[in-house]
Design a protein around this motif. Structure first.
Motif, mmCIF file in Angstrom:
data_model
loop_
_atom_site.group_PDB
_atom_site.id
_atom_site.type_symbol
_atom_site.label_atom_id
_atom_site.label_comp_id
_atom_site.label_asym_id
_atom_site.label_seq_id
_atom_site.Cartn_x
_atom_site.Cartn_y
_atom_site.Cartn_z
ATOM 1 N N SER A 155 9.956 15.356 -2.550
ATOM 2 C CA SER A 155 10.933 14.304 -2.780
ATOM 3 C C SER A 155 10.464 13.013 -2.122
ATOM 4 O O SER A 155 9.945 13.021 -1.007
ATOM 5 C CB SER A 155 12.295 14.719 -2.234
ATOM 6 N N ARG A 186 10.615 14.676 -7.041
ATOM 7 C CA ARG A 186 11.926 14.032 -7.174
ATOM 8 C C ARG A 186 11.825 12.658 -6.523
ATOM 9 O O ARG A 186 11.527 12.558 -5.339
ATOM 10 C CB ARG A 186 13.010 14.870 -6.483
ATOM 11 N N LYS A 201 13.409 8.648 -5.949
ATOM 12 C CA LYS A 201 14.461 7.637 -6.028
ATOM 13 C C LYS A 201 13.850 6.304 -5.632
ATOM 14 O O LYS A 201 13.179 6.208 -4.601
ATOM 15 C CB LYS A 201 15.635 7.973 -5.109
ATOM 16 N N GLU A 226 21.791 8.300 1.821
ATOM 17 C CA GLU A 226 21.185 9.594 1.511
ATOM 18 C C GLU A 226 21.491 10.629 2.596
ATOM 19 O O GLU A 226 21.754 10.281 3.746
ATOM 20 C CB GLU A 226 19.669 9.436 1.366
ATOM 21 N N ALA A 227 21.433 11.891 2.218
ATOM 22 C CA ALA A 227 21.701 12.973 3.165
ATOM 23 C C ALA A 227 20.581 13.079 4.186
ATOM 24 O O ALA A 227 19.418 12.761 3.901
ATOM 25 C CB ALA A 227 21.856 14.290 2.412
ATOM 26 N N GLY A 233 17.611 14.513 6.311
ATOM 27 C CA GLY A 233 16.544 15.473 6.035
ATOM 28 C C GLY A 233 16.299 15.751 4.572
ATOM 29 O O GLY A 233 15.824 16.840 4.220
ATOM 30 N N SER A 234 16.589 14.791 3.694
ATOM 31 C CA SER A 234 16.529 15.065 2.260
ATOM 32 C C SER A 234 15.237 14.641 1.577
ATOM 33 O O SER A 234 15.075 14.874 0.375
ATOM 34 C CB SER A 234 17.715 14.398 1.555
ATOM 35 N N TYR A 235 14.295 14.017 2.322
ATOM 36 C CA TYR A 235 13.066 13.534 1.685
ATOM 37 C C TYR A 235 11.817 14.013 2.422
ATOM 38 O O TYR A 235 11.810 14.148 3.643
ATOM 39 C CB TYR A 235 13.063 12.009 1.604
ATOM 40 N N ASP A 236 10.766 14.234 1.633
ATOM 41 C CA ASP A 236 9.454 14.556 2.193
ATOM 42 C C ASP A 236 8.688 13.289 2.555
ATOM 43 O O ASP A 236 7.921 13.276 3.516
ATOM 44 C CB ASP A 236 8.631 15.372 1.190
ATOM 45 N N LYS A 238 16.251 10.686 7.698
ATOM 46 C CA LYS A 238 16.340 11.078 6.289
ATOM 47 C C LYS A 238 15.166 11.940 5.842
ATOM 48 O O LYS A 238 15.146 12.443 4.716
ATOM 49 C CB LYS A 238 16.423 9.830 5.401
ATOM 50 N N GLU A 281 12.498 15.256 6.135
ATOM 51 C CA GLU A 281 12.425 16.643 6.586
ATOM 52 C C GLU A 281 11.559 16.731 7.843
ATOM 53 O O GLU A 281 10.898 15.774 8.226
ATOM 54 C CB GLU A 281 11.845 17.519 5.470
#
Length: 249
Positions: free
Chosen positions: A75, A94, A96, A131-132, A134-137, A165, A167
């Motif tokens: 992500s 994924r 954004k 954004e949540a 820990g939701s992105y690499d 934000k 991981e």
């Protein structure tokens, strides 16, 4: 060199120009450029080979991403759209994209055939905050003009937000322009990034003269940052001196 202006108009943030040229980087061909009136080139496309990446920094950023996760699906949150070069080369991930100027998004579609992941118009920091955890690499910052990258996207507050934000193995990549030697602002961004990430690397393109401006990439991560020099499109790892910490206020 022959140029043909396709579009020229005052946008929300800058005057924006789209033009075709028969020369780019010393090579002859058919090229299309998106540029702000301050001479800040935002994107370039080889019309004869549209999938070819002309700028070095997207090549280097994409390599750092592939090296960091083995090229697996992941992500990505991207701040700064341009003509969509990075986003369109993130197949399988994924993605954004946040872009401040709605007109830039429209032009990337009309003149550069962008049909990649949807782009959200708005301030990148405000959108990232929604954004949540820990939701992105990966978080990629590619937002600048000749005035530099906006302060609120290089402050300790922003880098701490970005860290929250990502991981546990996540990485932030920052594209910057600065003086080739003793750039106090680049050193400050580097030092500020180190406040939020334990592992930080700096890369730069070569410059012929000390007064030249050149491209930098800063990488911050919670884990090691692997790469292969031969795949960094001319960027080499450099050491930067200690600078001041950039605060929001």
């Amino acid at each position: 060199m022959m140029q043909q202006i396709l579009f020229r108009e005052a946008g929300e943030q800058n005057e924006i120009i789209v033009y075709d040229t028969d020369e780019y980087g010393g090579s002859r061909g058919r090229f299309r450029i998106l540029q702000f009136s301050d001479q800040a080139m935002q994107g370039a496309m080889d019309l004869e080979q549209p999938e070819r990446i002309l700028f070095e920094y997207p090549q280097a950023m994409l390599h750092l991403m592939a090296s960091g996760d083995g090229g697996s699906a992941g992500s990505v949150f991207l701040i700064g759209h341009g003509i969509g070069t990075i986003a369109r080369h993130c197949a399988g991930r994924r993605v954004k994209v946040a872009e401040l100027d709605a007109q830039v998004v429209e032009l990337s579609n009309k003149f550069f055939g962008y049909c990649g992941p949807d782009v959200v118009v708005g301030d990148g920091r405000a959108l990232l905050a929604e954004e949540a955890a820990g939701s992105y690499d990966f978080i990629l910052l590619d937002a600048f003009s000749d005035k530099g990258t906006p302060r609120h996207l290089t402050s300790r507050g922003f880098f701490e937000l970005a860290a929250s934000k990502l991981e546990d193995t996540g990485t932030i990549l920052v594209n910057l322009m600065g003086k080739s030697e003793n750039d106090a602002h680049i050193a400050a961004i580097h030092t500020t990034l180190r406040q939020a990430f334990p592992n930080v690397k700096a890369f730069a393109l070569p410059a012929a003269h000390a007064a030249d401006r050149r491209n930098y990439i800063l990488a911050g991560s919670f884990v090691a940052i692997p790469y292969q020099t031969k795949k960094m499109a001319g960027f080499t790892e450099i050491e930067l001196g200690h600078g001041y910490i950039i605060e929001d206020f």
